[in-house]
Design a protein around this motif. Structure first.
Motif, mmCIF file in Angstrom:
data_model
loop_
_atom_site.group_PDB
_atom_site.id
_atom_site.type_symbol
_atom_site.label_atom_id
_atom_site.label_comp_id
_atom_site.label_asym_id
_atom_site.label_seq_id
_atom_site.Cartn_x
_atom_site.Cartn_y
_atom_site.Cartn_z
ATOM 1 N N TYR A 120 0.835 -1.212 0.000
ATOM 2 C CA TYR A 120 0.000 0.000 0.000
ATOM 3 C C TYR A 120 0.870 1.264 0.000
ATOM 4 O O TYR A 120 0.593 2.223 -0.718
ATOM 5 N N VAL A 121 1.921 1.232 0.834
ATOM 6 C CA VAL A 121 2.826 2.390 0.874
ATOM 7 C C VAL A 121 3.425 2.631 -0.511
ATOM 8 O O VAL A 121 3.471 3.764 -1.010
ATOM 9 N N MET A 122 3.844 1.543 -1.154
ATOM 10 C CA MET A 122 4.444 1.663 -2.495
ATOM 11 C C MET A 122 3.413 2.153 -3.505
ATOM 12 O O MET A 122 3.686 3.047 -4.310
ATOM 13 N N ALA A 123 2.220 1.535 -3.497
ATOM 14 C CA ALA A 123 1.192 1.896 -4.483
ATOM 15 C C ALA A 123 0.756 3.350 -4.312
ATOM 16 O O ALA A 123 0.517 4.058 -5.303
ATOM 17 N N ASP A 124 0.682 3.802 -3.047
ATOM 18 C CA ASP A 124 0.367 5.222 -2.817
ATOM 19 C C ASP A 124 1.352 6.118 -3.574
ATOM 20 O O ASP A 124 0.991 7.197 -4.052
ATOM 21 N N ALA A 125 2.591 5.657 -3.664
ATOM 22 C CA ALA A 125 3.621 6.460 -4.336
ATOM 23 C C ALA A 125 3.557 6.303 -5.850
ATOM 24 O O ALA A 125 3.454 7.282 -6.588
ATOM 25 N N TYR A 126 3.580 5.067 -6.361
ATOM 26 C CA TYR A 126 3.751 4.930 -7.813
ATOM 27 C C TYR A 126 2.467 5.116 -8.602
ATOM 28 O O TYR A 126 2.519 5.374 -9.807
ATOM 29 N N THR A 127 1.306 4.976 -7.951
ATOM 30 C CA THR A 127 0.069 5.218 -8.728
ATOM 31 C C THR A 127 -0.123 6.705 -9.026
ATOM 32 O O THR A 127 -0.958 7.057 -9.843
#
Lengths: 353, 353
Positions: B17-24
């Motif tokens: 989730y932390v990653m997706a918050d960034a790359y999306t």
């Protein structure tokens, strides 16, 4: 009324002035005379502080108005001068480190015990207001349990050292900044955490023309299992910092090294910050930290340590940092230097057996 | 126009989730699907980010709209998942550390070389604006020559670890915070100073019910002789700091760990201070230091690293942190753990031969 203790300054280099600036402000002490082999130095110092000068150590030690000596001769002369003074019944303040050899330190310890004079080694930085506050916050567990400490004391002096200077010689300043600066932090760390059990050190000469170590990074493990880092570096602008990591809060202490030798304002130019949780949550991403300033009483770290000797002369008791404690600080320095040469962790017990 | 790279998220725990918050947020990337063994997790993630979910790895890897995978499965599963994805021709982003065993890391390196897919290991913190600025200030010698560095990355997670958690197991998280936090700083240190040659570590479980190490203090010596300290501690409120000591100036970097997982604002919650001489003098007691704030461009450290994979997919070239570089970061962790067990400094060459 306090009957001021008569003081003689022995060794009249730069640090004698820094010390005299501090203790001549005290009503507990009265500087009466000074000694250096060089007449010019005696005259300059005597004029600056309005005191006499004695042409020989014998003359100085024969004076009845001298109860105590403040010794700032080079480290490798400490033992000889201390022995001479103690045998004459004078109480002793000596600059840190107690000496640069274990044999000298043991001889000092022995002489102090034999003669019964009062003795203090000038590990002044544990007197700083912030250090006293940190010690209390550790004892009361306000920061929880200590999980590690980092202490740094560094400055640029190695960059300017010329060949032939005693600071550049491993025999007179073992470990370079470890002897001259680090021993303050070693004393602070043992003050905060108790006795060190073993050390490991990476150290080497860097950016200097002298052969001595100028950059050290040292790990210390204490008898109770806690551990700390010590950084001492003679190749960077001045730093004096202590970070205490606790299970509930961290402490970050910094003093502005520009004011190190102005001991009446050192504490004013320092900050102690406590980092704690402003809000807690089961979700680790939802915890907010905050840094808050911790206030403390400012202290003249050089003045109070010399005053302590006067106090025990007048009132009895012992000083906080006796010959054994300062010998133990030296032992940590020597263990760290041995660690560099032998590329292994070294037990303090190997040094003081 | 940039043709967005199709992304699949594999492993749907907290960090996905932390990653997706960034790359999306990036126009260079388009999250198309996700995979976890647990259907519930796929549904939750798919709903949150408006993407599909595939019931098997095979189904996911068969999709032509997936060009790249973002892998956040547990460390000990990295090798297996990476191999599966790479053999299917998918480019790889994998969370740090590359793995927790050297054999796995070597297998990954081999598979990436064989398949020719693009690969990046998520040592994101070297992307932070301050890190880039420090690297430049070292390269231009604005701070003179580096005489030592201290890096710290710590938080309170060890205090809450329950028996059975993989983070508490030396096999799945060797060195505890050294694997999970320290590997970021190891990457930063090798980014700033080049390859590490040897390490010494004091480490032990403290204030925890797990058997794994929770407090480490590590010394690193680099191939060029420079040296650094690394503190990684799971028993204190969050700290992320780097101090660079230079012959002309020091740098003090701190980020507020509260904002670590909010990668779009991590840089805003950080400070970089340069300490230099405001005035110089031949008299060391007459030198005044000053601390000045250094400005830098804020960067979303998680977003830019995933974007870099997209860039090399579209434009060719290699990522900044390949399998070999991340294997070298792991080797430093493993050497530090070996040092604790063998109570001696350990050469990196002993680990990676």
């Amino acid at each position: 009324m306090y009957n001021p203790v008569g003081v003689a300054a022995i060794g009249l280099g730069r640090w004698a002035y820094v010390m005299a600036d501090a203790y001549t402000k005290s009503e507990k002490l009265k500087l009466v005379t000074c000694y250096s082999r060089t007449e010019e130095k005696r005259e300059k110092f005597g004029k600056r502080y309005n005191c006499a000068g004695d042409p020989t150590m014998e003359a100085l030690l024969a004076r009845e108005d001298v109860e105590m000596v403040v010794i700032t001769v080079p480290n490798d002369k400490h033992a000889e001068v201390i022995e001479q003074c103690a045998r004459a019944g004078k109480h002793i303040y000596v600059e840190k480190p107690i000496s640069v050899s274990l044999e000298h330190a043991q001889r000092i310890d022995q002489v102090i015990k034999e003669t019964g004079v009062k003795f203090l080694c000038g590990h002044s930085s544990r007197r700083l207001g912030a250090l006293r506050t940190m010690k209390k916050m550790i004892a009361t567990k306000e920061i929880g349990e200590v999980s590690s400490i980092e202490a740094v004391f560094s400055n640029e002096r190695g960059l300017e050292l010329k060949k032939g200077n005693w600071r550049g010689d491993p025999a007179t300043a073992p470990g370079g900044p470890l002897t001259q600066l680090g021993v303050h932090q070693i004393d602070n760390l043992q003050f905060l955490l108790g006795p060190v059990a073993r050390v490991f050190n990476f150290g080497k000469p860097m950016y200097t023309e002298v052969e001595n170590i100028t950059v050290n990074q040292t790990l210390l493990e204490f008898e109770d299992g806690k551990q700390a880092y010590l950084g001492t570096n003679w190749a960077c602008p001045g730093v004096f910092s202590i970070n205490v990591y606790g299970t509930k809060a961290n402490l970050f202490y910094q003093l502005d090294f520009s004011w190190w030798s102005n001991s009446d304002v050192t504490d004013e130019h320092s900050t102690l910050i406590k980092r704690e949780f402003a809000s807690m949550s089961d979700d680790p991403d939802n915890r907010i930290l905050r840094d808050v300033k911790v206030d403390f009483e400012p202290v003249d770290h050089l003045r109070v340590e010399v005053e302590e000797v006067a106090d025990v002369i007048r009132n009895g008791g012992e000083t906080e940092i006796d010959a054994e404690a300062s010998l133990r600080n030296l032992a940590v320095v020597l263990a760290a230097v041995k660690s560099v040469h032998e590329k292994r962790p070294v037990e303090i017990a190997e040094i003081i057996g």
